[in-house]
Design an enzyme around this catalytic site. Structure first.
Site, PDB file in Angstrom:
ATOM      1  N   CYS A 199     -26.173  11.363   0.414  1.00 49.99           N
ATOM      2  CA  CYS A 199     -27.347  12.040   0.938  1.00 49.99           C
ATOM      3  C   CYS A 199     -28.322  12.299  -0.212  1.00 49.99           C
ATOM      4  O   CYS A 199     -27.941  12.279  -1.375  1.00 49.99           O
ATOM      5  CB  CYS A 199     -26.977  13.337   1.657  1.00 49.99           C
ATOM      6  SG  CYS A 199     -25.914  14.449   0.723  1.00 49.99           S
TER       7      CYS A 199
ATOM      8  N   GLY B 240     -21.552   0.774  13.241  1.00 52.00           N
ATOM      9  CA  GLY B 240     -21.036  -0.073  14.307  1.00 52.00           C
ATOM     10  C   GLY B 240     -20.451  -1.372  13.779  1.00 52.00           C
ATOM     11  O   GLY B 240     -20.425  -1.626  12.567  1.00 52.00           O
TER      12      GLY B 240
ATOM     13  N   ASN C 224     -19.753  14.229   0.595  1.00 52.33           N
ATOM     14  CA  ASN C 224     -20.723  13.250   1.102  1.00 52.33           C
ATOM     15  C   ASN C 224     -21.898  13.120   0.140  1.00 52.33           C
ATOM     16  O   ASN C 224     -22.963  13.715   0.336  1.00 52.33           O
ATOM     17  CB  ASN C 224     -21.204  13.665   2.495  1.00 52.33           C
ATOM     18  CG  ASN C 224     -22.175  12.652   3.087  1.00 52.33           C
ATOM     19  OD1 ASN C 224     -22.344  11.553   2.556  1.00 52.33           O
ATOM     20  ND2 ASN C 224     -22.824  13.028   4.165  1.00 52.33           N
TER      21      ASN C 224
END
Length: 318
Positions: free
Chosen positions: A133, A222, A130
């Site tokens: 970040c 979303g 990831n």
């Protein structure tokens, strides 16, 4: 019957559906609603070297067709994760994609080193790096916003991981050229890409006239971000098809809540799919999407998922 099996950079998965990191903790909560072993893979919440308390509250805010979250990679750290969470996931038969994070490139490597040494490492199907970040050693710049920083992280992690374990670089959409970042990650040794992480956003409470989130900014997820995810997957897949970067599997994520959403990302070039925000109001969403996808593929007359990966590139009208 449609064959849903996919190959994730040499790691076989029974189907292309996964959870998205951070949306189902480390499995126990979701397992009350679905058998996480039925997923192609369960993706853990990003784990750092040391425990992280996260950001202040409020941490979440609803938005039209989505939500903002400002959790801050809260977690128990890699030692606790390896003692409690990974063994549990292995015990229920889950294939696991472990998401790792760090504030510096060397922290990523430290987490990867500990993970590889774990007794339950054989349950790990892939490691998701990831890089979306902040890099505290570089004035807080997000690793995935800079090709040099991205390359450094993947290079250090690759040195700690044995051959045969796929590394997936998770990319941020908040960049000018995601193709450049993707290419840097693949050249550094990433075996695949996860696209996309959340988009940075701010919401203002117009009654109190102040930001909703204590941390001010948050990650937008979303259905509202799905077209951005499709665009990112399309652009990177096109670059692979044109020979501008090595060919590698893409894991599509961003606003998936139906089988049609998943099929759209696959047609754009994704090999596998992650479902995240949809699980908040429907914990069965990852398996429901799997079944809806299978029905759609069957309706189109396809026998395998692989037949559809990137098919939209072949059907562009001029």
């Amino acid at each position: 019957m449609v064959d849903l099996r996919v190959d994730l950079a040499g790691s076989p998965l029974a189907n292309p559906l996964m959870t998205a990191s951070g949306c189902a903790a480390n499995g126990r909560e979701l397992h009350r609603f679905i058998d996480v072993a039925e997923l192609g893979a369960f993706v853990t919440k990003s784990v750092k070297a040391d425990p992280v308390s996260g950001r202040g509250t409020p941490r979440m805010a609803e938005t039209p067709s989505g939500m903002l979250n400002s959790i801050g990679l809260q977690g128990p750290g890699i030692t606790s994760f390896l003692e409690h969470d990974l063994p549990w996931l292995k015990s229920v038969g889950a294939r696991v994609v472990v998401s790792i994070a760090g504030s510096t490139a060397s922290e990523f490597a430290r987490v990867a080193r500990a993970l590889v040494a774990a007794d339950a490492f054989d349950a790990v199907a892939a490691i998701e790096v990831n890089i979306s970040c902040p890099n505290v050693a570089n004035r807080g710049l997000v690793f995935a916003c800079d090709p040099v920083s991205s390359h450094k992280v993947l290079t250090l992690v690759r040195e700690e991981v044995p051959r045969g374990t796929p590394l997936l670089a998770k990319l941020s959409p908040d960049v000018t050229d995601i193709v450049e970042i993707a290419g840097a990650c693949l050249r550094a040794g990433a075996h695949g890409l996860t696209m996309i992480n959340t988009l940075l956003g701010v919401a203002i409470d117009v009654d109190r006239l102040r930001p909703h989130l204590a941390g001010l900014t948050g990650g937008l997820s979303g259905p509202a971000i799905r077209p951005v995810a499709v665009r990112a997957v399309w652009q990177v897949a096109a670059a692979m098809r044109d020979g501008r970067m090595p060919t590698a599997p893409i894991v599509g994520v961003g606003g998936v809540r139906t089988g049609r959403d998943a099929l759209e990302l696959i047609a754009a070039g994704a090999t596998a799919i992650q479902v995240g925000t949809a699980t908040f109001n429907d914990p069965t969403a990852p398996l429901r999407v799997r079944d809806e996808l299978a029905e759609l593929l069957d309706g189109h007359g396809f026998a395998t998922v692989a037949e559809v990966v990137g098919i939209a590139h072949e059907r562009v009208t001029t």
